[in-house]
Design a protein around this motif. Structure first.
Motif, PDB file in Angstrom:
ATOM      1  N   VAL A 305     -30.232  32.668 -38.082  1.00 36.26           N
ATOM      2  CA  VAL A 305     -30.406  34.054 -38.545  1.00 36.26           C
ATOM      3  C   VAL A 305     -29.072  34.784 -38.473  1.00 36.26           C
ATOM      4  O   VAL A 305     -28.460  34.856 -37.405  1.00 36.26           O
ATOM      5  CB  VAL A 305     -31.465  34.793 -37.687  1.00 36.26           C
ATOM      6  N   THR A 306     -28.624  35.293 -39.608  1.00 36.02           N
ATOM      7  CA  THR A 306     -27.391  36.080 -39.582  1.00 36.02           C
ATOM      8  C   THR A 306     -27.695  37.444 -38.974  1.00 36.02           C
ATOM      9  O   THR A 306     -28.805  37.957 -39.092  1.00 36.02           O
ATOM     10  CB  THR A 306     -26.831  36.274 -41.012  1.00 36.02           C
ATOM     11  N   GLY A 307     -26.715  38.014 -38.317  1.00 32.16           N
ATOM     12  CA  GLY A 307     -26.889  39.347 -37.753  1.00 32.16           C
ATOM     13  C   GLY A 307     -27.249  39.372 -36.281  1.00 32.16           C
ATOM     14  O   GLY A 307     -27.384  40.455 -35.703  1.00 32.16           O
ATOM     15  N   VAL A 308     -27.428  38.184 -35.656  1.00 34.00           N
ATOM     16  CA  VAL A 308     -27.711  38.165 -34.217  1.00 34.00           C
ATOM     17  C   VAL A 308     -26.422  38.522 -33.478  1.00 34.00           C
ATOM     18  O   VAL A 308     -25.429  37.803 -33.555  1.00 34.00           O
ATOM     19  CB  VAL A 308     -28.230  36.782 -33.763  1.00 34.00           C
ATOM     20  N   THR A 309     -26.446  39.639 -32.766  1.00 33.08           N
ATOM     21  CA  THR A 309     -25.224  40.136 -32.114  1.00 33.08           C
ATOM     22  C   THR A 309     -25.121  39.707 -30.656  1.00 33.08           C
ATOM     23  O   THR A 309     -24.028  39.606 -30.112  1.00 33.08           O
ATOM     24  CB  THR A 309     -25.190  41.677 -32.179  1.00 33.08           C
ATOM     25  N   HIS A 310     -26.281  39.470 -30.010  1.00 38.20           N
ATOM     26  CA  HIS A 310     -26.285  39.169 -28.577  1.00 38.20           C
ATOM     27  C   HIS A 310     -27.192  37.978 -28.262  1.00 38.20           C
ATOM     28  O   HIS A 310     -28.289  37.862 -28.826  1.00 38.20           O
ATOM     29  CB  HIS A 310     -26.768  40.377 -27.776  1.00 38.20           C
TER      30      HIS A 310
END
Length: 373
Positions: A305-310
């Motif tokens: 999943v793109t956009g996982v920041t943490h």
């Protein structure tokens, strides 16, 4: 290097551009020409390196749209990964090929109905595929290519016998592509049994450069105060999208309840969560409708999943490879990311192994929690 140089069809190249993919990754540059040349391959590559498209692109452009035969079989250890590969296949299906995703938890009747229309590519988990083979609803006698994805996980999850039974249904001469995050003697033994003088491509050394994009920290606490520490960390970070890793299904269940009690709504995925619910959760997470996803290592295979920041490691991973796999869920496509390992004294040995592998000491993060009974 571009996709045209790799002999990828113009229609596919245009479609890749529309999806923001301009240049091939290292694994794509190495693997695509080999797949086109029908070479047997063992590929060592981490999740997130672009390996799925490295075999899908040449496969999708090579099949005759008028064919009604099942020519390609892609084996996946988990339903999530099968769904991800299926989604990518349909996204780049320029020739309107028949593509079937066959995995447990999905209605067998609807799968059988789809099979009657002619299927060119089957993406399957071993158990469900064997079910179809024994029902004789799937025949593999016209196969030209077999892809074994996440081979190390296949073996770890005990699918060795199932793979051997599946391969007994295939023609003796098929192109076999084996992808794995690690290549040990067991993976090699499995691969060589079905391959003809395979080439081995190891691009993991070239992928280590991805790790510096990830800021890593460790929080040392005790199991009693782990939830409070995680809550405080989340409160301080306010992450856009986060995955929280637990070692067991029970721990994931407990954490979901404990976080909810503190006002943090998180959704869990593991093998005991019904398949249709897992699919809904993953769709909501991809669409950013869910901010926090709690996952076990096995269920997380295929989460891309793109956009996982943490990434929060609520439980320490079982080994270094699992840690690298977990943190690789963030910092996709050149973005930066943050990971935090919350550990207690009984897992300091794993922490030491991770630091030895990374060749640096992970900075310790101070988290002040109110320890009131």
């Amino acid at each position: 290097m571009n996709f045209i140089n790799l002999k990828i069809d113009n229609k596919l190249t245009d479609l890749l551009k529309k999806n923001g993919i301009i240049s091939p990754t290292k694994v794509q540059t190495e693997v695509i020409p080999m797949v086109i040349n029908k070479t047997d391959l063992i590929v060592k590559s981490k999740t997130g390196s672009g390996k799925t498209l490295s075999f899908l692109l040449p496969i999708l452009q090579s099949i005759d749209p008028n064919s009604k035969n099942t020519e390609v079989l892609i084996l996946s250890p988990t339903r999530e990964l099968a769904i991800q590969i299926s989604d990518e296949s349909n996204k780049y299906n320029i020739n309107n090929l028949g593509i079937l995703a066959a995995y447990g938890g999905k209605d067998v009747g609807s799968q059988l109905k789809k099979l009657n229309n002619g299927i060119n590519i089957i993406i399957a988990t071993p158990g469900r595929l064997l079910d179809h083979l024994e029902r004789k609803s799937i025949k593999l006698n016209n196969l030209t290519t077999v892809v074994i994805d996440e081979a190390d996980q296949m073996l770890l999850m005990g699918f060795k016998n199932e793979i051997e039974r599946i391969m007994s249904y295939t023609p003796k001469k098929v192109q076999t592509l084996c992808f794995s995050a690690t290549i040990d003697s067991k993976v090699k033994k499995l691969a060589y049994r079905y391959m003809d003088n395979p080439d081995i491509i190891d691009i993991t050394e070239n992928e280590e450069s991805e790790i510096p994009n990830i800021k890593q920290e460790v929080v040392k606490t005790t199991d009693r105060w782990k939830v409070d520490a995680l809550y405080k960390i989340i409160e301080e970070d306010n992450p856009f999208m986060a995955i929280i890793f637990c070692r067991t299904k029970r721990r994931a269940d407990e954490l979901e309840i404990k976080l909810a009690a503190k006002g943090i709504i998180a959704s869990k995925i593991h093998s005991d969560v019904p398949q249709n619910k897992r699919e809904k959760i993953m769709k909501a997470f991809r669409n950013c409708d869910i901010q926090f996803l709690i996952a076990t290592d096995v269920a997380s295979r295929g989460i891309d999943v793109t956009g996982v920041t943490h990434i929060y490691n609520y439980d320490a991973p079982e080994n270094v490879e699992s840690y690298i796999h977990r943190i690789g869920r963030t910092a996709r496509a050149g973005d930066s990311g943050y990971t935090c390992l919350i550990t207690d004294p009984k897992n300091y040995d794993i922490l030491e192994e991770i630091e030895e592998y990374l060749n640096f000491k992970i900075p310790e993060r101070e988290v002040k929690i109110s320890k009131q009974s």
